[in-house]
Scaffold this motif. Structure first.
Motif, mmCIF file in Angstrom:
data_model
loop_
_atom_site.group_PDB
_atom_site.id
_atom_site.type_symbol
_atom_site.label_atom_id
_atom_site.label_comp_id
_atom_site.label_asym_id
_atom_site.label_seq_id
_atom_site.Cartn_x
_atom_site.Cartn_y
_atom_site.Cartn_z
ATOM 1 N N TRP A 191 -6.527 22.136 8.054
ATOM 2 C CA TRP A 191 -7.793 21.521 8.460
ATOM 3 C C TRP A 191 -8.631 22.536 9.236
ATOM 4 O O TRP A 191 -8.079 23.466 9.860
ATOM 5 C CB TRP A 191 -7.532 20.319 9.357
ATOM 6 C CG TRP A 191 -6.962 19.140 8.648
ATOM 7 C CD1 TRP A 191 -6.711 19.025 7.312
ATOM 8 C CD2 TRP A 191 -6.553 17.914 9.250
ATOM 9 N NE1 TRP A 191 -6.179 17.795 7.030
ATOM 10 C CE2 TRP A 191 -6.065 17.089 8.198
ATOM 11 C CE3 TRP A 191 -6.541 17.424 10.539
ATOM 12 C CZ2 TRP A 191 -5.581 15.799 8.431
ATOM 13 C CZ3 TRP A 191 -6.052 16.146 10.777
ATOM 14 C CH2 TRP A 191 -5.584 15.337 9.734
ATOM 15 N N GLY A 246 -5.281 5.675 2.009
ATOM 16 C CA GLY A 246 -5.349 7.108 2.239
ATOM 17 C C GLY A 246 -4.121 7.802 1.679
ATOM 18 O O GLY A 246 -3.021 7.259 1.735
ATOM 19 N N ASP A 247 -4.314 8.992 1.158
ATOM 20 C CA ASP A 247 -3.169 9.677 0.542
ATOM 21 C C ASP A 247 -2.831 10.996 1.218
ATOM 22 O O ASP A 247 -1.987 11.738 0.738
ATOM 23 C CB ASP A 247 -3.430 9.915 -0.953
ATOM 24 C CG ASP A 247 -4.594 10.864 -1.206
ATOM 25 O OD1 ASP A 247 -5.292 11.242 -0.247
ATOM 26 O OD2 ASP A 247 -4.805 11.224 -2.384
ATOM 27 N N GLU A 248 -3.468 11.271 2.356
ATOM 28 C CA GLU A 248 -3.208 12.528 3.049
ATOM 29 C C GLU A 248 -2.251 12.293 4.219
ATOM 30 O O GLU A 248 -2.524 11.493 5.111
ATOM 31 C CB GLU A 248 -4.505 13.150 3.558
ATOM 32 C CG GLU A 248 -4.301 14.532 4.173
ATOM 33 C CD GLU A 248 -5.599 15.176 4.599
ATOM 34 O OE1 GLU A 248 -5.806 16.374 4.310
ATOM 35 O OE2 GLU A 248 -6.420 14.477 5.236
ATOM 36 N N ARG A 301 -1.231 14.118 -0.498
ATOM 37 C CA ARG A 301 -1.772 15.410 -0.090
ATOM 38 C C ARG A 301 -1.269 15.707 1.324
ATOM 39 O O ARG A 301 -0.891 14.795 2.054
ATOM 40 C CB ARG A 301 -3.302 15.399 -0.107
ATOM 41 C CG ARG A 301 -3.902 15.222 -1.487
ATOM 42 C CD ARG A 301 -5.429 15.219 -1.462
ATOM 43 N NE ARG A 301 -5.944 14.095 -0.691
ATOM 44 C CZ ARG A 301 -6.630 14.194 0.454
ATOM 45 N NH1 ARG A 301 -6.856 15.397 0.981
ATOM 46 N NH2 ARG A 301 -7.059 13.121 1.087
ATOM 47 N N ARG A 327 -9.685 11.371 11.802
ATOM 48 C CA ARG A 327 -9.052 11.853 10.571
ATOM 49 C C ARG A 327 -7.590 11.411 10.493
ATOM 50 O O ARG A 327 -7.090 11.053 9.430
ATOM 51 C CB ARG A 327 -9.168 13.372 10.483
ATOM 52 C CG ARG A 327 -8.724 13.929 9.134
ATOM 53 C CD ARG A 327 -9.408 15.204 8.791
ATOM 54 N NE ARG A 327 -8.983 15.704 7.479
ATOM 55 C CZ ARG A 327 -9.456 16.801 6.920
ATOM 56 N NH1 ARG A 327 -10.392 17.516 7.543
ATOM 57 N NH2 ARG A 327 -9.023 17.191 5.734
ATOM 58 N N GLY A 357 -5.855 8.691 7.322
ATOM 59 C CA GLY A 357 -4.882 9.190 6.365
ATOM 60 C C GLY A 357 -3.751 8.214 6.093
ATOM 61 O O GLY A 357 -3.719 7.082 6.592
ATOM 62 N N GLY A 399 -2.166 17.528 5.024
ATOM 63 C CA GLY A 399 -3.157 18.117 5.923
ATOM 64 C C GLY A 399 -2.472 18.724 7.128
ATOM 65 O O GLY A 399 -1.512 18.142 7.662
ATOM 66 N N ALA A 434 -0.677 13.893 7.484
ATOM 67 C CA ALA A 434 -0.894 14.983 8.434
ATOM 68 C C ALA A 434 0.449 15.493 8.945
ATOM 69 O O ALA A 434 1.293 14.705 9.389
ATOM 70 C CB ALA A 434 -1.748 14.501 9.598
ATOM 71 N N ARG A 493 -0.397 4.200 13.121
ATOM 72 C CA ARG A 493 -0.281 4.742 11.779
ATOM 73 C C ARG A 493 1.202 4.924 11.427
ATOM 74 O O ARG A 493 2.031 5.109 12.329
ATOM 75 C CB ARG A 493 -0.993 6.094 11.666
ATOM 76 C CG ARG A 493 -2.461 6.068 12.030
ATOM 77 C CD ARG A 493 -3.210 5.005 11.253
ATOM 78 N NE ARG A 493 -3.266 5.289 9.831
ATOM 79 C CZ ARG A 493 -3.249 4.350 8.874
ATOM 80 N NH1 ARG A 493 -3.124 3.077 9.190
ATOM 81 N NH2 ARG A 493 -3.326 4.697 7.609
#
Length: 329
Positions: free
Chosen positions: A249, A187-189, A221, A260, A264, A223, A191, A283
């Motif tokens: 979001w 994942g490249d997002e 990215r 979500r 990420g 979010g 938060a 995470r």
């Protein structure tokens, strides 16, 4: 209470808030290890029920709406709500009702639960540093447990359950929070959890913008979740300032939001419920503190999660360095 007892029926009372609910989850995993046949129910505010439903080992979630009911205590809707809650808590007898909240409202809920023959209600005997506690919780309980006053929020719940049920704590904390799908390895997002209930916990907007631009340059990215109108406005403002690759979001329910976050690249956030969810999901996560309370609510001895504290607030460079560390772990 004997560890040889079969299929103990246990009710956890932890109503709110979001971070506190997350911090109680490792106690459930401890019970499962020590008493694998135990049947564990949990009464919680309805808005947090989707999260508790994802906690391994919880058989039944009993939702309530005390926050809503106290705004109109004499309304017909409130009376119906209380009746339905009591019926749900009287459906079967419990061998142990454990009040992990320590407030008058949680004591009242614990009192509504039906006890099995020989069953007992357990509660905190004292306030711990930085936590809320009200004396009626021990008036309702059959057994009160005194806890070391300076203790992490996770350890407090773990210790109370262990002493109530008679087992010895073993192993590191495990939250047992499960996302709907396995976390994405690529994942490249990232938060940015920018919202919190207290103004003194906020991180300055220019810091978010600078960090966001640096992460965009690395190929991530950004979010920006939100849970209120004020947070939505801030999320949109930050996304616009950070630039293309950053987005606010949409408003998401707690279950979808958890999924979500799990999918990420990781989470950077202030001391808030969503940040604690990131820790529970294991995470990569950096938790930002302007006040010295990380010892009580932040990640401890977890290589993929770190807290960063400084007064008046941590620098962008300090947070960025911590992010690099948790990404490598």
């Amino acid at each position: 209470m004997s560890l040889q007892a079969n299929a103990l029926r246990i009710l956890i009372v932890k109503l709110s808030s979001l971070g506190d609910v997350v911090h109680a989850m490792p106690a459930v995993q401890d019970i499962r290890r020590a008493l694998p046949q135990a049947r564990i129910d949990w009464v919680v505010e309805r808005s947090f029920a989707p999260l508790v439903e994802r906690c391994e080992g919880v058989r039944r979630v009993v939702p309530c709406e005390l926050r809503k009911w106290r705004r109109s205590p004499l309304s017909g809707e409130t009376r119906r709500g209380w009746r339905e809650l009591k019926q749900a808590l009287q459906r079967e007898p419990y061998d142990a009702v454990i009040d992990l909240q320590g407030l008058t409202k949680s004591a009242l809920v614990a009192r509504c639960a039906r006890l099995a023959e020989g069953g007992r209600r357990y509660a905190l005997a004292n306030r711990t540093e930085g936590s809320s506690w009200e004396a009626p919780t021990r008036w309702v309980a059959d057994v009160v447990v005194r806890i070391e006053p300076r203790i992490h929020a996770v350890a407090r719940s773990r210790e109370l359950c262990a002493r109530a049920l008679g087992y010895t704590l073993q192993g590191e904390e495990r939250f047992g929070l499960v996302a709907a799908a396995p976390p994405a390895a690529d994942g490249d997002e990232v938060a940015f959890v920018h919202g919190t209930s207290r103004v003194d916990k906020l991180w300055p907007e220019p810091h978010w913008i600078e960090l966001g631009r640096r992460l965009l340059a690395e190929g991530f990215r950004i979010g920006l979740p939100h849970g209120s109108e004020i947070e939505r406005d801030r999320a949109e403002r930050l996304a616009s300032a950070i630039g293309e690759g950053a987005q606010a979001w949409p408003r998401l329910d707690l279950g979808t939001l958890t999924d979500r976050l799990a999918a990420g690249a990781g989470v950077i956030g202030v001391d808030s419920g969503l940040s604690h969810i990131a820790t529970a999901l294991d995470r990569p996560h950096v938790q930002i503190y302007n006040v010295d309370t990380a010892w009580r609510t932040g990640p401890v001895d977890r290589p993929r999660q770190r807290s960063v504290f400084a007064e008046p607030t941590p620098t962008v460079e300090a947070v960025e360095a911590a992010w690099a560390q948790v990404r490598r772990a």
